[in-house]
Motif scaffolding. Structure first.
Motif, PDB file in Angstrom:
ATOM      1  N   LEU A  39       5.012  19.540  -2.639  1.00 53.40           N
ATOM      2  CA  LEU A  39       5.588  19.299  -3.965  1.00 53.40           C
ATOM      3  C   LEU A  39       5.813  17.807  -4.201  1.00 53.40           C
ATOM      4  O   LEU A  39       5.541  17.286  -5.274  1.00 53.40           O
ATOM      5  CB  LEU A  39       6.928  20.010  -4.085  1.00 53.40           C
ATOM      6  N   GLU A  84      16.356  13.327  -5.960  1.00 55.32           N
ATOM      7  CA  GLU A  84      14.997  13.870  -5.822  1.00 55.32           C
ATOM      8  C   GLU A  84      14.955  14.911  -4.708  1.00 55.32           C
ATOM      9  O   GLU A  84      14.254  15.917  -4.816  1.00 55.32           O
ATOM     10  CB  GLU A  84      13.961  12.774  -5.545  1.00 55.32           C
ATOM     11  N   ARG A 130       2.634  16.120  -5.031  1.00 53.29           N
ATOM     12  CA  ARG A 130       2.111  16.451  -6.357  1.00 53.29           C
ATOM     13  C   ARG A 130       2.881  15.786  -7.488  1.00 53.29           C
ATOM     14  O   ARG A 130       2.297  15.492  -8.523  1.00 53.29           O
ATOM     15  CB  ARG A 130       2.100  17.969  -6.537  1.00 53.29           C
ATOM     16  N   HIS A 131       4.178  15.570  -7.285  1.00 54.32           N
ATOM     17  CA  HIS A 131       4.966  14.994  -8.380  1.00 54.32           C
ATOM     18  C   HIS A 131       5.002  13.467  -8.361  1.00 54.32           C
ATOM     19  O   HIS A 131       5.066  12.841  -9.412  1.00 54.32           O
ATOM     20  CB  HIS A 131       6.387  15.549  -8.369  1.00 54.32           C
ATOM     21  N   THR A 132       4.988  12.846  -7.169  1.00 58.48           N
ATOM     22  CA  THR A 132       5.112  11.383  -7.156  1.00 58.48           C
ATOM     23  C   THR A 132       4.213  10.711  -6.119  1.00 58.48           C
ATOM     24  O   THR A 132       4.325   9.513  -5.901  1.00 58.48           O
ATOM     25  CB  THR A 132       6.562  10.940  -6.867  1.00 58.48           C
ATOM     26  N   ILE A 133       3.340  11.472  -5.439  1.00 56.87           N
ATOM     27  CA  ILE A 133       2.428  10.985  -4.402  1.00 56.87           C
ATOM     28  C   ILE A 133       3.221  10.533  -3.170  1.00 56.87           C
ATOM     29  O   ILE A 133       3.198  11.187  -2.149  1.00 56.87           O
ATOM     30  CB  ILE A 133       1.468   9.886  -4.893  1.00 56.87           C
ATOM     31  N   SER A 134       3.934   9.402  -3.265  1.00 57.10           N
ATOM     32  CA  SER A 134       4.753   8.995  -2.128  1.00 57.10           C
ATOM     33  C   SER A 134       5.861   8.090  -2.624  1.00 57.10           C
ATOM     34  O   SER A 134       5.905   7.744  -3.804  1.00 57.10           O
ATOM     35  CB  SER A 134       3.908   8.293  -1.063  1.00 57.10           C
ATOM     36  N   GLY A 135       6.783   7.724  -1.724  1.00 58.11           N
ATOM     37  CA  GLY A 135       7.910   6.882  -2.124  1.00 58.11           C
ATOM     38  C   GLY A 135       7.547   5.410  -2.050  1.00 58.11           C
ATOM     39  O   GLY A 135       6.423   5.036  -1.693  1.00 58.11           O
ATOM     40  N   VAL A 136       8.514   4.551  -2.401  1.00 59.23           N
ATOM     41  CA  VAL A 136       8.289   3.107  -2.392  1.00 59.23           C
ATOM     42  C   VAL A 136       8.229   2.609  -0.946  1.00 59.23           C
ATOM     43  O   VAL A 136       9.124   2.865  -0.151  1.00 59.23           O
ATOM     44  CB  VAL A 136       9.400   2.394  -3.176  1.00 59.23           C
ATOM     45  N   THR A 137       7.149   1.915  -0.607  1.00 63.98           N
ATOM     46  CA  THR A 137       6.926   1.448   0.760  1.00 63.98           C
ATOM     47  C   THR A 137       7.957   0.392   1.169  1.00 63.98           C
ATOM     48  O   THR A 137       8.547   0.453   2.253  1.00 63.98           O
ATOM     49  CB  THR A 137       5.507   0.852   0.863  1.00 63.98           C
ATOM     50  N   ASN A 180       0.819  -1.207   0.000  1.00 64.51           N
ATOM     51  CA  ASN A 180       0.000   0.000   0.000  1.00 64.51           C
ATOM     52  C   ASN A 180       0.860   1.267   0.000  1.00 64.51           C
ATOM     53  O   ASN A 180       2.061   1.206   0.220  1.00 64.51           O
ATOM     54  CB  ASN A 180      -0.915  -0.006   1.218  1.00 64.51           C
ATOM     55  N   TYR A 181       0.225   2.407  -0.269  1.00 65.24           N
ATOM     56  CA  TYR A 181       0.912   3.703  -0.241  1.00 65.24           C
ATOM     57  C   TYR A 181       1.604   3.913   1.101  1.00 65.24           C
ATOM     58  O   TYR A 181       1.045   3.606   2.149  1.00 65.24           O
ATOM     59  CB  TYR A 181      -0.088   4.848  -0.421  1.00 65.24           C
ATOM     60  N   ALA A 216      13.209   9.917  -3.074  1.00 61.47           N
ATOM     61  CA  ALA A 216      13.763   8.885  -3.959  1.00 61.47           C
ATOM     62  C   ALA A 216      15.223   9.221  -4.238  1.00 61.47           C
ATOM     63  O   ALA A 216      15.575   9.776  -5.279  1.00 61.47           O
ATOM     64  CB  ALA A 216      12.962   8.815  -5.252  1.00 61.47           C
TER      65      ALA A 216
END
Lengths: 479, 479
Positions: free
Chosen positions: A346, A189, A349-356, A151-152, A185
């Motif tokens: 920001l 990033e 808006r650009h990537t929602i969230s990182g890899v869980t 999940n996110y 990231a």
């Protein structure tokens, strides 16, 4: 082993020290070589351990050898052979729109080729990375997550990982809590979003010269103008020059690598870092501090950061595990001070969230102390490799080659005879399956064309020696 | 089970159909309910299987039930109760700078709260995701990678994964090879980098109205102006309106969700998609196609994409697995057509490359056919859930509620009485631990304040029923 016998009337320790000094002088003991342990020395020469210690103290006092904690004595970098450090270019403080650099694409497009001895990289060899231990943390992560890490993740980043980052900050004198940290990231990033947080297209940003090309390339993409600030091979950013530039130009942000700058390897002294933070705070200019190499120090203590001295939140601290553990995980972070809320918005808006998954894994790996343990070993390995590479360069490069003396990080910065065009050298070397980073790519302007960067992330071996030999021969041919 | 006995002279199949029709009419059989299998029906009424089939054919012909491949017959959405679809707003074609939307932050900041019945989400419940199977691919990935997936991945993305994406494109009539695909951190990074590839700050971009707020929020961050194009609840973008807008304004790009638009759920007919591509190609305007819901169709065939009709490379196709499998993996992709090289350069500059581990995992999961298998099950589950949610809304909402009829995706779009302010309704509902997405957040202008979006990604259960009942009661109270 045949034992050495002592004769004559000199103090015994001086005799032994003198004989070791001779061996260093004659290149029998080379830079980076480990010396016998005190016990072995005492055994070999039939002296007391106290006398053996005395001999090493004496050589250490002369600057010929150095002790490393829990490791022993090593032949030190010999300054006498390289009286001059690479000179800092003094660029004019003229803002300019950045032009595209085709060289970077040429040099780095073959990153994954396995038939090339790649001395262009600033990253550790995979054999230095504890992959099996990290995979244990990975399995732990997905097994102990209710959603198998599918999940996110929280936009700001995994809370446990943020706590670990805050804990690490303690090592550089940072008083940081998890709520001030944002996971990104990788460091790239973090830099890109920091720039987007505090600048608008057309703004002017100050960077070091020379500096990592990724820093000005992202600025190019964001439509920013750049001022290059001269940077000393030992003390880093020229603060007087920077102060003048601030007065003359409307600088909206600085992006510096104050500890083990890439490619120079210099580390700003603490007092300079403090002065830098005072300067940018006075002028209310955000400082984006790239500390990606900060943990890879060879001395006794981790260097402080500019963020250590940041009382008013103008420093946006950025780092990652990409240079020390797992570039492919894309785990970085920022401590953006007063710009935190804008930064998080920001990022969302650009990537929602990182890899869980990789965030959970890294939180576990750091939490059980594995990262600290790994870093100790990595620092020691890199220090040894650096000294061995330096020796190789001394052996094979032209005598007038100047070389940096980084106290941390991954890279050596070489200044060659002005006649040597290092991009031409690169093009010749690649024919022999050897790659190196030409100096020209570390500035947006026409500079450093007789410089080159050599990464020593790979342990010394026959292929590396061949690579250094070929680069040295080509340098001789071109000079 | 007590058997039903048939009497009288009517055709047997008509008697049975009539009795089922009555049950549907009386809400004994509700929308989305599965009907008995043909064998069970024949057994229950003591009729031949042929007669049982005839009864179902008859009801299907009347539009009351529908067959689903390999699943059986279901009670169909009953159009008679909802004669009107939600109306499309006709906004003026005036470009404007986007203002920050505080509502989005309010509605979505509690995403991870577990004590809330969250009907605001447009994502599948974790129980619909084959986590164990995916974890098998994960273990396979790191065990079969020379560097345990710790090293940098190719900037363009993992080659095997790109091959799988190219293979999937075949399903929508795309002739794509792996070299045309770029992997991204979810669909959001694909959209953000596509926008940065083809626009500059101050440019004007066309979007649908209503549309997913993430689309105009990233535009706000990039300093872009936005024109909202009216979008029909069945046929999507108003092409005449778009053509006029192109003539009147200097539109530099379009960002549309042509298949199962969020929140409308509409799917543009193939001929409209084709006409749209012809229009933007004629005017040389890049179309950023967000196809994130394209695989979640309930009909017999996957809808075509605009990219299907793109012969000159003006369509930048974007999608991901975030809505169908693993949002936390952050795996998306783009097929950027003529803008590929610029896109890759931007990606490298902002984040260097994507996460190696999750790319390898997904390449394996897709490669062994697991994703196709999972999608079949997910589509069926979502279709059932949608019909059940619709029935719940019919049961609990005011009689004048209008409701969308999406043929795919995750969300229902409700139009309430004009007196109902759905943000106010949201604020009331959250007191009862129920969340919903108010219509106002799907436009940058003051629109849709009596609309709301309900996500049906969670299987129907008591908590969801309670949530729908509370929303319905509040809607009645406010109207």
């Amino acid at each position: 082993m045949q034992k050495n016998k002592l004769t004559g009337t000199d103090h015994k320790y001086l005799q032994i020290a003198g004989s070791l000094e001779q061996m260093i002088h004659n290149d029998i003991l080379k830079i980076g070589d480990k010396l016998p342990s005190v016990r072995m020395l005492s055994d070999e020469y039939g002296i007391s351990m106290g006398t053996a210690f005395q001999a090493y103290y004496y050589l250490e006092g002369k600057g010929l050898i150095e002790s490393r904690p829990k490791s022993g004595y090593y032949v030190r970098f010999n300054q006498k052979r390289f009286p001059a450090l690479p000179a800092a270019a003094k660029p004019e403080a003229v803002a300019e729109t950045i032009s595209v650099d085709e060289m970077v694409a040429a040099v780095f497009k073959k990153l994954s080729a396995t038939d090339i001895t790649n001395l262009a990289l600033a990253a550790p060899a995979m054999e230095l990375i504890p992959a099996a231990k990290l995979n244990k943390s990975l399995v732990h992560a997905f097994r102990h997550s209710a959603s198998s890490c599918l999940n996110y993740e929280d936009v700001q980043g995994n809370l446990e990982l943020r706590k670990q980052v805050a804990r690490m900050a303690f090592n550089w004198g940072g008083k940081v809590n998890a709520n001030e940290v944002v996971i990104t990231a990788g460091c790239m990033e973090a830099l890109s979003l920091s720039l987007q947080t505090v600048t608008r297209p057309g703004d002017t940003v100050a960077i070091e010269s020379p500096t990592f090309f990724g820093i000005f390339q992202v600025m190019q993409s964001l439509g920013l103008h750049v001022i290059e600030i001269p940077t000393d091979a030992v003390t880093g950013i020229d603060l007087n020059y920077l102060e003048q530039a601030i007065k003359q130009s409307n600088i909206k942000a600085c992006v510096f690598v104050p500890s083990f700058n890439n490619p120079l390897g210099c580390c700003m002294p603490d007092e300079n870092k403090k002065a830098l933070v005072e300067l940018i705070t006075k002028h209310r200019i955000p400082l984006i501090e790239d500390d990606i190499y900060g943990e890879l120090y060879f001395g006794q203590h981790r260097p402080r950061c500019c963020k250590t001295y940041d009382t008013e939140g103008w420093v946006m601290y950025c780092s990652s595990v990409s240079k020390s553990l797992a570039p492919g995980y894309r785990i970085g972070w920022t401590i953006p001070g007063r710009f935190k809320e804008q930064f998080i918005r920001l990022k969302m808006r650009h990537t929602i969230s990182g890899v869980t998954l990789t965030q959970h894994t890294m939180a576990h790996f750091l939490g059980i102390g594995r990262f600290d343990y790994h870093l100790k070993k990595l620092r020691s390995a890199l220090h040894t490799q650096q000294l061995r590479y330096v020796q190789g360069i001394i052996d094979h490069f032209p005598a007038d080659t100047k070389i940096s003396r980084p106290q941390g990080g991954f890279v050596l910065w070489l200044e060659l005879n002005k006649k040597v065009n290092t991009f031409q050298l690169y093009q010749e070397a690649i024919k022999y399956q050897v790659s190196v980073a030409p100096g020209r790519i570390f500035s947006m302007r026409d500079r450093y064309s007789n410089y080159m960067r050599i990464g020593y992330g790979q342990p010394w071996n026959d292929a590396v020696e061949r690579g250094i030999r070929i680069l040295g021969s080509l340098a001789k041919k071109l000079s």
